[in-house]
Design a protein around this motif. Structure first.
Motif, PDB file in Angstrom:
ATOM      1  N   ASN A  50       0.859  -1.188   0.000  1.00 31.38           N
ATOM      2  CA  ASN A  50       0.000   0.000   0.000  1.00 31.38           C
ATOM      3  C   ASN A  50       0.892   1.234   0.000  1.00 31.38           C
ATOM      4  O   ASN A  50       2.026   1.179   0.477  1.00 31.38           O
ATOM      5  N   ALA A  51       0.354   2.364  -0.489  1.00 27.97           N
ATOM      6  CA  ALA A  51       1.150   3.596  -0.505  1.00 27.97           C
ATOM      7  C   ALA A  51       0.254   4.818  -0.389  1.00 27.97           C
ATOM      8  O   ALA A  51      -0.846   4.848  -0.952  1.00 27.97           O
ATOM      9  N   ASP A  52       0.749   5.816   0.362  1.00 29.43           N
ATOM     10  CA  ASP A  52       0.154   7.151   0.425  1.00 29.43           C
ATOM     11  C   ASP A  52       1.220   8.108  -0.064  1.00 29.43           C
ATOM     12  O   ASP A  52       2.325   8.125   0.490  1.00 29.43           O
ATOM     13  N   ILE A  53       0.907   8.905  -1.079  1.00 33.49           N
ATOM     14  CA  ILE A  53       1.895   9.844  -1.616  1.00 33.49           C
ATOM     15  C   ILE A  53       1.375  11.264  -1.475  1.00 33.49           C
ATOM     16  O   ILE A  53       0.306  11.594  -1.959  1.00 33.49           O
ATOM     17  N   GLU A  54       2.188  12.072  -0.772  1.00 33.64           N
ATOM     18  CA  GLU A  54       1.889  13.490  -0.602  1.00 33.64           C
ATOM     19  C   GLU A  54       2.945  14.357  -1.276  1.00 33.64           C
ATOM     20  O   GLU A  54       2.707  15.517  -1.537  1.00 33.64           O
ATOM     21  N   GLY A  55       4.118  13.801  -1.519  1.00 30.36           N
ATOM     22  CA  GLY A  55       5.244  14.543  -2.087  1.00 30.36           C
ATOM     23  C   GLY A  55       5.425  14.271  -3.567  1.00 30.36           C
ATOM     24  O   GLY A  55       4.478  13.986  -4.287  1.00 30.36           O
ATOM     25  N   GLU A  56       6.697  14.329  -4.015  1.00 32.55           N
ATOM     26  CA  GLU A  56       7.033  14.152  -5.430  1.00 32.55           C
ATOM     27  C   GLU A  56       7.586  12.760  -5.684  1.00 32.55           C
ATOM     28  O   GLU A  56       8.428  12.276  -4.929  1.00 32.55           O
ATOM     29  N   PHE A  57       7.112  12.142  -6.755  1.00 32.59           N
ATOM     30  CA  PHE A  57       7.604  10.824  -7.154  1.00 32.59           C
ATOM     31  C   PHE A  57       7.808  10.797  -8.658  1.00 32.59           C
ATOM     32  O   PHE A  57       6.925  11.182  -9.424  1.00 32.59           O
ATOM     33  N   THR A  58       8.993  10.320  -9.086  1.00 33.52           N
ATOM     34  CA  THR A  58       9.299  10.153 -10.504  1.00 33.52           C
ATOM     35  C   THR A  58       9.857   8.752 -10.698  1.00 33.52           C
ATOM     36  O   THR A  58      10.840   8.385 -10.047  1.00 33.52           O
TER      37      THR A  58
ATOM     38  N   LEU B 299      -3.243   2.589  -3.717  1.00 39.09           N
ATOM     39  CA  LEU B 299      -2.392   3.771  -3.831  1.00 39.09           C
ATOM     40  C   LEU B 299      -3.262   4.998  -3.605  1.00 39.09           C
ATOM     41  O   LEU B 299      -4.211   5.233  -4.347  1.00 39.09           O
ATOM     42  N   ASN B 300      -2.957   5.758  -2.535  1.00 40.22           N
ATOM     43  CA  ASN B 300      -3.642   7.023  -2.243  1.00 40.22           C
ATOM     44  C   ASN B 300      -2.756   8.163  -2.703  1.00 40.22           C
ATOM     45  O   ASN B 300      -1.646   8.326  -2.204  1.00 40.22           O
ATOM     46  N   VAL B 301      -3.245   8.951  -3.651  1.00 39.38           N
ATOM     47  CA  VAL B 301      -2.505  10.107  -4.143  1.00 39.38           C
ATOM     48  C   VAL B 301      -3.178  11.345  -3.555  1.00 39.38           C
ATOM     49  O   VAL B 301      -4.314  11.655  -3.889  1.00 39.38           O
ATOM     50  N   LYS B 302      -2.471  12.030  -2.656  1.00 37.49           N
ATOM     51  CA  LYS B 302      -3.019  13.191  -1.961  1.00 37.49           C
ATOM     52  C   LYS B 302      -2.959  14.433  -2.851  1.00 37.49           C
ATOM     53  O   LYS B 302      -2.247  14.470  -3.848  1.00 37.49           O
ATOM     54  N   ALA B 303      -3.683  15.480  -2.462  1.00 33.46           N
ATOM     55  CA  ALA B 303      -3.791  16.715  -3.254  1.00 33.46           C
ATOM     56  C   ALA B 303      -2.439  17.381  -3.492  1.00 33.46           C
ATOM     57  O   ALA B 303      -2.239  18.045  -4.508  1.00 33.46           O
ATOM     58  N   THR B 304      -1.467  17.199  -2.574  1.00 31.43           N
ATOM     59  CA  THR B 304      -0.152  17.847  -2.697  1.00 31.43           C
ATOM     60  C   THR B 304       0.838  17.034  -3.536  1.00 31.43           C
ATOM     61  O   THR B 304       1.950  17.478  -3.778  1.00 31.43           O
ATOM     62  N   ALA B 305       0.441  15.842  -3.984  1.00 32.70           N
ATOM     63  CA  ALA B 305       1.349  14.931  -4.688  1.00 32.70           C
ATOM     64  C   ALA B 305       1.628  15.355  -6.119  1.00 32.70           C
ATOM     65  O   ALA B 305       0.776  15.957  -6.782  1.00 32.70           O
ATOM     66  N   LYS B 306       2.838  15.017  -6.570  1.00 31.05           N
ATOM     67  CA  LYS B 306       3.244  15.180  -7.967  1.00 31.05           C
ATOM     68  C   LYS B 306       3.847  13.854  -8.403  1.00 31.05           C
ATOM     69  O   LYS B 306       4.907  13.471  -7.915  1.00 31.05           O
ATOM     70  N   ILE B 307       3.169  13.172  -9.327  1.00 35.10           N
ATOM     71  CA  ILE B 307       3.628  11.864  -9.784  1.00 35.10           C
ATOM     72  C   ILE B 307       3.871  11.907 -11.283  1.00 35.10           C
ATOM     73  O   ILE B 307       3.007  12.319 -12.047  1.00 35.10           O
ATOM     74  N   ASN B 308       5.073  11.457 -11.685  1.00 28.22           N
ATOM     75  CA  ASN B 308       5.439  11.337 -13.095  1.00 28.22           C
ATOM     76  C   ASN B 308       6.029   9.954 -13.308  1.00 28.22           C
ATOM     77  O   ASN B 308       6.941   9.563 -12.583  1.00 28.22           O
ATOM     78  N   GLY B 309       5.492   9.210 -14.278  1.00 28.75           N
ATOM     79  CA  GLY B 309       6.069   7.905 -14.565  1.00 28.75           C
ATOM     80  C   GLY B 309       5.047   6.850 -14.891  1.00 28.75           C
ATOM     81  O   GLY B 309       4.052   7.120 -15.553  1.00 28.75           O
ATOM     82  N   GLU B 310       5.302   5.640 -14.385  1.00 30.43           N
ATOM     83  CA  GLU B 310       4.446   4.488 -14.636  1.00 30.43           C
ATOM     84  C   GLU B 310       3.877   3.981 -13.321  1.00 30.43           C
ATOM     85  O   GLU B 310       4.614   3.787 -12.357  1.00 30.43           O
TER      86      GLU B 310
ATOM     87  N   PHE C  50      -0.983  14.248 -11.440  1.00 30.80           N
ATOM     88  CA  PHE C  50      -0.834  12.828 -11.766  1.00 30.80           C
ATOM     89  C   PHE C  50      -0.581  12.696 -13.259  1.00 30.80           C
ATOM     90  O   PHE C  50      -1.498  12.645 -14.062  1.00 30.80           O
ATOM     91  N   THR C  51       0.704  12.695 -13.641  1.00 31.89           N
ATOM     92  CA  THR C  51       1.111  12.588 -15.033  1.00 31.89           C
ATOM     93  C   THR C  51       1.797  11.238 -15.196  1.00 31.89           C
ATOM     94  O   THR C  51       3.017  11.130 -15.072  1.00 31.89           O
ATOM     95  N   ALA C  52       0.990  10.200 -15.434  1.00 33.02           N
ATOM     96  CA  ALA C  52       1.540   8.851 -15.464  1.00 33.02           C
ATOM     97  C   ALA C  52       0.675   7.931 -16.305  1.00 33.02           C
ATOM     98  O   ALA C  52      -0.518   8.176 -16.478  1.00 33.02           O
TER      99      ALA C  52
END
Length: 130
Positions: free
Chosen positions: A67-75, A84-95, A109-111
């Motif tokens: 399981n994952a909660d993301i609030e920060g940046e992930f590439t 997978l919980n993507v919070k309002a402050t998250a920036k996700i790029n990738g797969e 959420f650019t993935a």
């Protein structure tokens, strides 16, 4: 004489690893317990538990977890067997490969995203894709 195999669920229950803000790790992390990252990771992360990326966190690499909660940046690539919980402050790029996905309004959420029907194929005993 009596060899009992230790169980993951009770052995690591309530235990959480933490990397605080201002810490930068270059390399791979493997953890059986839950993990909270508020710092920066350049590398891969594997866990049979949950990872929480705090609002100031930055990760470049591959994550494989339950399981994952993301609030920060992930590439990079992330594989989450369950939720997978993507919070309002998250920036996700990738797969992204997930069992279930929750994205709050405001998240970047650019993935590419693959939703799995079988959660076992996400973790695959911690093996990375090549």
């Amino acid at each position: 004489m009596f060899n009992k195999a230790q169980k993951f669920s009770t052995e690591n229950l309530g235990k959480t690893n933490r990397i605080v803000e201002g810490t930068i790790i270059t390399g791979d992390i493997t953890s059986l317990a839950d993990f909270r990252l508020d710092g920066e990771l350049i590398g891969n992360f594997t866990s049979k538990g949950k990872i929480v990326l705090g609002p100031k966190s930055k990760v470049k690499g591959e994550i494989i977890c339950q399981n994952a909660d993301i609030e920060g940046e992930f590439t990079g690539k992330i594989k989450v067997a369950e939720l997978l919980n993507v919070k309002a402050t998250a920036k996700i790029n990738g797969e992204v490969t997930v069992g279930k996905l929750s994205v709050e309004p405001g998240a970047d959420f650019t993935a590419t995203c693959i939703m799995m029907t079988d959660s076992k194929s996400a973790i695959n005993d911690g093996e990375r894709t090549k």
